[in-house]
Enzyme design. Structure first.
Site, PDB file in Angstrom:
ATOM      1  N   PHE A 133       0.863  -1.190   0.000  1.00  0.00           N
ATOM      2  CA  PHE A 133       0.000   0.000   0.000  1.00  0.00           C
ATOM      3  C   PHE A 133       0.885   1.221   0.000  1.00  0.00           C
ATOM      4  O   PHE A 133       1.748   1.379   0.869  1.00  0.00           O
ATOM      5  CB  PHE A 133      -0.925   0.026   1.215  1.00  0.00           C
ATOM      6  CG  PHE A 133      -1.852   1.211   1.190  1.00  0.00           C
ATOM      7  CD1 PHE A 133      -3.005   1.194   0.420  1.00  0.00           C
ATOM      8  CD2 PHE A 133      -1.550   2.370   1.898  1.00  0.00           C
ATOM      9  CE1 PHE A 133      -3.847   2.303   0.368  1.00  0.00           C
ATOM     10  CE2 PHE A 133      -2.383   3.483   1.849  1.00  0.00           C
ATOM     11  CZ  PHE A 133      -3.532   3.446   1.081  1.00  0.00           C
ATOM     12  N   ASP A 218       9.466   2.773   1.676  1.00  0.00           N
ATOM     13  CA  ASP A 218       8.267   3.491   2.110  1.00  0.00           C
ATOM     14  C   ASP A 218       8.131   3.307   3.627  1.00  0.00           C
ATOM     15  O   ASP A 218       7.672   2.261   4.095  1.00  0.00           O
ATOM     16  CB  ASP A 218       7.044   2.939   1.369  1.00  0.00           C
ATOM     17  CG  ASP A 218       5.749   3.635   1.778  1.00  0.00           C
ATOM     18  OD1 ASP A 218       5.751   4.365   2.791  1.00  0.00           O
ATOM     19  OD2 ASP A 218       4.728   3.429   1.094  1.00  0.00           O
ATOM     20  N   LYS A 247       2.419  10.155   7.923  1.00  0.00           N
ATOM     21  CA  LYS A 247       1.675   9.698   9.101  1.00  0.00           C
ATOM     22  C   LYS A 247       2.084  10.393  10.410  1.00  0.00           C
ATOM     23  O   LYS A 247       1.598  11.467  10.687  1.00  0.00           O
ATOM     24  CB  LYS A 247       1.727   8.170   9.188  1.00  0.00           C
ATOM     25  CG  LYS A 247       0.871   7.535   8.064  1.00  0.00           C
ATOM     26  CD  LYS A 247       0.273   6.205   8.414  1.00  0.00           C
ATOM     27  CE  LYS A 247      -0.892   5.876   7.494  1.00  0.00           C
ATOM     28  NZ  LYS A 247      -0.545   5.127   6.289  1.00  0.00           N
TER      29      LYS A 247
HETATM   30  C1  LIG Z   1      -0.754   5.426   4.819  1.00  0.00           C
HETATM   31  C2  LIG Z   1       0.308   5.002   3.882  1.00  0.00           C
HETATM   32  C3  LIG Z   1       0.547   5.682   2.670  1.00  0.00           C
HETATM   33  C4  LIG Z   1      -0.349   6.792   2.168  1.00  0.00           C
HETATM   34  O1  LIG Z   1      -0.404   7.869   3.016  1.00  0.00           O
HETATM   35  P1  LIG Z   1      -1.595   8.963   2.846  1.00  0.00           P
HETATM   36  O2  LIG Z   1      -1.211  10.028   3.805  1.00  0.00           O
HETATM   37  O3  LIG Z   1      -2.875   8.270   3.186  1.00  0.00           O
HETATM   38  O4  LIG Z   1      -1.568   9.405   1.435  1.00  0.00           O
HETATM   39  C5  LIG Z   1       1.619   5.281   1.903  1.00  0.00           C
HETATM   40  N1  LIG Z   1       2.415   4.262   2.286  1.00  0.00           N
HETATM   41  C6  LIG Z   1       2.220   3.590   3.421  1.00  0.00           C
HETATM   42  C7  LIG Z   1       3.154   2.489   3.818  1.00  0.00           C
HETATM   43  C8  LIG Z   1       1.157   3.923   4.259  1.00  0.00           C
HETATM   44  O5  LIG Z   1       0.942   3.226   5.382  1.00  0.00           O
END
Ligand SMILES: *Cc1c(COP(=O)(O)O)cnc(C)c1O
Length: 394
Positions: A133, A218, A247
């Site tokens: 994700f 990420d 986050k």
């Molecule tokens: C939450 C998340 C995203 C996306 O972040 P948003 O602020 O919702 O756009 C991308 N990568 C990872 C691993 C995430 O947990």
């Protein structure tokens, strides 16, 4: 005028029928004064709990001074944030934006732009992993490729090679002369708190080096102290070339950033990227305040201690209630349990016992308390998990 076929709020979320009025530390309160232990932390966002006095002060002071100017002028709060993120990490430079997906967009553009500037524009492909994700924009859903993310949104952005989770052969075959970068979450968050084994992450780093590809980690969910170090890769002993984060960076205020080495960022010259809101004084004041707390001596040590309490406690419950808990996963205060009963049923039962969790794929219930949760808070959470174990194990 209201059309009866659709609610006024675009129905893209299936929401639990509960609403909170205020928060204090690790606790959420509704209008009737009932309280819940927050073990979602806004999905790994409110890392310092609710209304941390230092963050409240930072917002109030900056709100009374200056909210927004523009990136066409210098922003001292932004420069300070960049200096501190660089000093605390592998990175030489960073771009500040407003969300995780935006940080990923910057990372993807940076990797492509790097090879363009090297005179190898055909080297634009990015290797990614099933179950990942990376956000909800067209580029980030194309990168992850999950059915629920992409269904009905074709045509997708081309240039991603998605390999099955844990398939070393497919991964080795996918990284080639057209690979600009490899993009991976070192622990899949939405995918179910799936920890990539250290040896695999080291192998990925090695193959990137051998092939010249950039490594994008990420750490949007794993970063900012969640796993017991400021960033998870520190525990593994590897470094990325590019790292999107977000986050918990703003502790609940929307802030994201894309960190990078000088080499990886070398194509990103004036005019190649930008953001209206990104790096505004208000957001940066809050992110700086988050760093004030997280970089304090002993803070991350406390996260590791309570992480050991939480994951150790869950392991103990799995041994005692194997019919309820199939598996315990995670690092630090990024904990997940794969449950035997449906995870949505578990989430409802935990709420009935005064705990708010968040579910993930793979039938996992995530337990992400604020990093400031006390040992008593964690013990309360474990008691609720045990109560649900007893219910579902009959
Ligand atoms: C939450 C998340 C995203 C996306 O972040 P948003 O602020 O919702 O756009 C991308 N990568 C990872 C691993 C995430 O947990």
């Amino acid at each position: 005028m209201q059309n009866q076929a659709i609610p006024t709020l675009l129905p893209v979320y299936q929401r639990a029928d509960v609403a909170f009025e205020r928060g204090e530390g690790a606790w959420l309160y509704d209008r009737e004064g009932r309280r819940w232990l927050d073990m979602m932390s806004g999905i790994a966002v409110t890392a310092l709990g609710h209304c941390h006095p230092h963050l409240v002060r930072a917002v109030q002071e900056q709100a009374a001074k200056l909210w927004h100017v523009s990136n066409i002028v210098r922003i001292p709060e932004l420069e300070r944030l960049a200096d501190r993120l660089v000093a605390a990490t592998f990175a030489d430079t960073c771009f500040v934006c407003n969300s995780g997906a935006e940080a990923l967009e910057c990372a993807i553009k940076m990797a492509r732009r790097y090879w363009h500037e090297q005179g190898e524009p055909e080297r634009h492909r990015i290797v990614t992993f099933e179950g990942a994700f990376h956000g909800r924009t067209m580029a980030t859903v194309s990168a992850a490729g999950g059915k629920k993310l992409i269904d009905g949104f074709a045509p997708l952005l081309p240039g991603f090679d998605i390999v099955p989770w844990g398939d070393h052969e497919a991964f080795n075959a996918a990284v080639g002369p057209e690979t600009a970068a490899v993009l991976i979450e070192p622990i899949q968050g939405e995918g179910g708190v799936r920890v990539v084994p250290d040896e695999c992450l080291k192998g990925i780093r090695l193959l990137c080096d051998q092939q010249g590809a950039l490594l994008i980690l990420d750490e949007v969910q794993t970063g900012m102290g969640r796993t017991g170090t400021l960033f998870y890769h520190e525990q593994v002993g590897i470094e990325p070339d590019i790292m999107p984060i977000a986050k918990a960076l703003g502790g609940g205020f929307p802030v994201g950033a894309c960190l990078a080495t000088a080499r990886a960022a070398s194509g990103m010259t004036a005019g190649t990227h930008g953001s209206t809101f990104g790096g505004n004084p208000l957001a940066c004041a809050v992110a700086n305040a988050v760093l004030d707390v997280m970089l304090e001596e002993g803070f991350l040590e406390g996260v590791r201690e309570r992480g050991a309490q939480l994951i150790g406690g869950l392991e103990e419950l799995r041994r005692r209630y194997p019919a309820a808990i199939a598996e315990v996963r995670g690092r630090g205060l990024m904990a997940g349990i794969r449950t035997e009963a449906p995870n949505s049923d578990w989430a409802r039962r935990l709420r009935d016992h005064g705990v708010v969790p968040v579910t993930a794929s793979d039938n996992v219930v995530r337990l992400f308390p604020p990093l400031t949760a006390t040992a008593e808070d964690i013990a309360f959470g474990l008691d609720a998990v045990e109560a649900v174990c007893r219910e579902v194990a009959g």
